[in-house]
Design a protein around this motif. Structure first.
Motif, mmCIF file in Angstrom:
data_model
loop_
_atom_site.group_PDB
_atom_site.id
_atom_site.type_symbol
_atom_site.label_atom_id
_atom_site.label_comp_id
_atom_site.label_asym_id
_atom_site.label_seq_id
_atom_site.Cartn_x
_atom_site.Cartn_y
_atom_site.Cartn_z
ATOM 1 N N VAL A 150 0.836 -1.053 0.061
ATOM 2 C CA VAL A 150 0.038 0.090 0.184
ATOM 3 C C VAL A 150 0.898 1.050 0.099
ATOM 4 N N VAL A 151 0.668 2.206 -0.793
ATOM 5 C CA VAL A 151 1.411 3.708 -0.885
ATOM 6 C C VAL A 151 0.499 4.550 -0.454
ATOM 7 N N GLU A 152 0.926 5.427 0.478
ATOM 8 C CA GLU A 152 0.199 6.628 0.956
ATOM 9 C C GLU A 152 0.721 7.910 0.245
ATOM 10 N N ASP A 153 1.775 7.934 0.024
ATOM 11 C CA ASP A 153 2.572 9.108 -0.516
ATOM 12 C C ASP A 153 3.667 8.856 -1.454
ATOM 13 N N ALA A 154 3.254 8.825 -2.833
ATOM 14 C CA ALA A 154 4.421 8.375 -3.793
ATOM 15 C C ALA A 154 5.510 9.441 -4.070
ATOM 16 N N SER A 155 4.967 10.579 -3.747
ATOM 17 C CA SER A 155 5.962 11.642 -3.896
ATOM 18 C C SER A 155 7.247 11.440 -2.802
ATOM 19 N N THR A 156 7.187 10.910 -1.835
ATOM 20 C CA THR A 156 8.120 11.017 -0.389
ATOM 21 C C THR A 156 8.694 9.535 -0.222
ATOM 22 N N GLN A 157 7.866 8.420 -0.360
ATOM 23 C CA GLN A 157 8.011 7.031 0.047
ATOM 24 C C GLN A 157 8.936 6.400 -0.796
ATOM 25 N N HIS A 158 9.670 5.318 -0.243
ATOM 26 C CA HIS A 158 10.582 4.436 -0.904
ATOM 27 C C HIS A 158 10.307 3.017 -0.646
ATOM 28 N N LEU A 159 10.827 2.292 -1.531
ATOM 29 C CA LEU A 159 10.682 0.763 -1.324
ATOM 30 C C LEU A 159 12.018 0.439 -0.986
ATOM 31 N N TYR A 160 12.169 -0.390 0.085
ATOM 32 C CA TYR A 160 13.324 -0.678 0.632
ATOM 33 C C TYR A 160 13.395 -2.119 0.701
ATOM 34 N N VAL A 161 14.625 -2.635 0.215
ATOM 35 C CA VAL A 161 15.078 -4.024 0.076
ATOM 36 C C VAL A 161 16.259 -4.562 0.867
ATOM 37 N N LYS A 162 16.259 -5.430 1.686
ATOM 38 C CA LYS A 162 17.334 -5.862 2.521
ATOM 39 C C LYS A 162 17.456 -7.254 2.163
ATOM 40 N N ILE A 163 18.668 -7.753 1.921
ATOM 41 C CA ILE A 163 19.157 -9.204 1.508
ATOM 42 C C ILE A 163 19.963 -9.527 2.894
ATOM 43 N N TYR A 164 19.389 -10.665 3.401
ATOM 44 C CA TYR A 164 20.296 -11.299 4.754
ATOM 45 C C TYR A 164 20.772 -12.579 4.319
ATOM 46 N N ASP A 165 21.528 -12.973 5.107
ATOM 47 C CA ASP A 165 22.212 -14.557 5.119
ATOM 48 C C ASP A 165 21.575 -15.064 6.257
#
Length: 568
Positions: free
Chosen positions: A319-334
């Motif tokens: 769900v996106v609330e504010d596309a002008s300021t929000q980011h998608l974050y991706v973290k890869i773990y072992d």
């Protein structure tokens, strides 16, 4: 005679010295004038002028361009009135945060409340203020704040075993940016109807937990659970785009409340060249994805064991609330089993860079920390496919289905575009009777056109390449003919695949070198089918992963044959 010669020489030399002196003075005067003009020009320069003259990467790290103005006057007044602000703000923050703490209360606790809450005697310091450009309906202000306070905050913690512990939150260090929105502007004092406040950016937030008269480590896992709860409570209650509304004048301010603006479809395709953290074997990577780092909004992929080039092909919806300021974050773990997972790298995508309704295929380089701007070490890359669908978008992206239908936005889009937009009332009746899930079925035609600049494999300085096409879910394979001794082969061969579930399938194109007794791997490219489903047909040149050089020219065409399966 010598007297007259000396006189003439003296006059000539004197005139020459005068001329040289005058020219020297004129030159010095011109230099002073030019210098004064240059200094005046620098005085008139704006930040944008400086950026045009020299790119930001050429400035040293200590040079910072800021539009924020200092607030020494506000800090001096705030220090004087802080005792009164402390009393009012403490009760407001306590009543606002306490319900959220209860919402994120760890399962090992039966109760979590404040027994004491005061902000202490040290006032925060506002280090800068800026006014953001906005429309005529309101004013947006951002205040940068730094606070190393001495608050008196005590949590009344009760475990399910009946043990009651007073836990003190101490040594708080906070640096962040608060956003204030004054809206709407009205013709009545104080000239705005309401104030919205939110934590726009949390740069630093450190604190310590201590059991009064005891040791918090006596209950394993309690400290970590409380820290996660506090962070989640702050994230969910006040961190942007969440905002608190304070009405100043009577009126309806529901339009200022936080509302979802759309959905983000994310396909986690693969990663490559990940760092190996294991001494024996290889890392066991998995991914976490989120827009807001809340427990119920974070998506976790499956674990791929012993692989530094994992393929997930997993789909998520956010769900996106504010596309002008929000980011998608991706973290890869072992994955480390019973031990804490180790971070391999992270990346982010700014949602404002996505064109609504258009699929964006991106490779993101992984970094150790998103706050560190100059991380030059290569930690691998992650492959994502993104589609942002704003609510109310016209044409084929209008959502005619009720929210109860268990489909992704992309599935609803493809279902409506393949069958036309049905009557809304009829659709509601059908959905209420039985939930339905779409399967995108069809025929994928793949034309392997050519390859370019393949690496040398044979001892004779050539290669005998051919291409193997594989549909991952069905493991259906086709291969081209072999082109002998050619690093820029042409095939122009077309293969058809019957695809049963295109949204969750992918095409793998692998290039090999043919030898008499074996085949040698050169490289590959992995393609999801989302783009060809939406566009119908496209042609592109894809770089070969795992190869020193080389590109593969492919043409893809999709002929849909959508069917539906009923699910209880």
């Amino acid at each position: 005679m010598s007297f007259f010669v000396g006189l003439v020489v003296g006059i000539v030399v004197g005139l020459a010295l005068i001329v040289v002196f005058v020219r020297s003075e004129n030159a010095r005067s011109k230099l002073r004038t030019d210098l004064a003009a240059t200094v005046a020009a620098f005085a008139r320069m704006t930040v944008e002028d400086s950026r045009h003259l020299l790119a930001p990467e050429y400035y040293p790290s200590w040079v910072v361009f800021s539009q924020r103005q200092k607030l020494n006057w506000l800090n001096s007044h705030l220090t004087k009135i802080w005792p009164y602000v402390n009393e009012a703000a403490s009760e407001l923050i306590k009543s606002s945060v306490e319900p959220t703490l209860e919402q994120y209360r760890p399962i090992i606790l039966s109760s979590l409340k404040f027994s004491k809450f005061t902000l202490g005697t040290v006032a925060p310091q506002f280090t800068g203020v800026s006014i953001l450009e906005s429309d005529s309906s309101g004013i947006t202000m951002e205040l940068e704040m730094n606070w190393d306070g001495n608050p008196n905050i005590v949590l009344d913690v009760k475990t399910r075993l009946g043990v009651s512990l007073p836990v003190q939150v101490k040594d708080i260090g906070f640096t962040g940016v608060f956003r204030l929105i004054f809206r709407p502007l009205v013709e009545e004092l104080p000239c705005f109807g309401a104030v919205c406040y939110s934590l726009r950016q949390k740069k630093k937030f450190d604190f310590k937990l201590k059991v009064i008269g005891g040791d918090i480590t006596s209950i394993p896992g309690l400290s970590g659970a409380l820290e996660d709860t506090i962070h989640n409570a702050i994230e969910d209650s006040i961190t942007w785009p969440v905002r608190k509304i304070v009405p100043i004048l009577p009126g309806d301010y529901s339009d200022l409340e936080l509302k979802p603006s759309g959905t983000l479809e994310v396909k986690l395709v693969q990663a490559k060249d990940l760092t190996n953290k294991d001494f024996i074997g290889k890392s066991d990577p998995y991914a976490e994805l989120y827009i807001r780092p809340l427990r119920d909004r974070t998506k976790t992929s499956k674990i791929i064991s012993n692989d530094l080039n994992p393929i997930w092909n997993e789909h998520y919806e956010f769900v996106v609330e504010d596309a002008s300021t929000q980011h998608l974050y991706v973290k890869i773990y072992d994955d480390e089993g019973l031990q804490a997972s180790e971070l391999l790298g992270c990346a982010q995508v700014q949602l404002s860079e996505l064109e609504p309704g258009k699929v964006k295929d991106v490779w993101l380089k992984l970094v150790k920390d998103l706050e560190v701007q100059r991380d030059t070490k290569y930690r691998g890359e992650v492959h994502l496919e993104l589609l942002y669908c704003p609510y109310g978008m016209e044409n084929s992206f209008t959502n005619p289905f009720a929210k109860k239908v268990e489909m992704t936005t992309l599935e609803r889009v493809l279902k409506s575009s393949g069958n036309g937009i049905a009557d809304a009332a009829q659709t509601e009746r059908e959905v209420s009777q039985k939930k339905r899930e779409v399967i995108v079925r069809g025929v994928l035609s793949v034309t392997v056109i050519s390859a370019e600049d393949l690496p040398v494999v044979d001892l004779m300085g050539k290669a005998d390449p051919f291409v193997v096409l594989t549909m991952k879910k069905s493991d259906t394979k086709n291969k081209t003919r072999v082109v002998n001794e050619n690093l820029n082969p042409e095939w122009n061969q077309t293969f058809d695949f019957v695809v049963e579930d295109a949204l969750h399938d992918m095409l793998i194109a692998e290039v090999y070198d043919h030898d008499t007794f074996r085949k040698e791997y050169i490289g590959r490219c992995i393609l999801t089918l989302t783009r060809v489903i939406l566009e119908g047909e496209y042609r592109e040149c894809f770089p070969l992963d795992g190869a020193k050089s080389g590109r593969l020219n492919l043409s893809l065409k999709w002929v849909p044959q959508p069917i539906y399966r009923d699910s209880q």
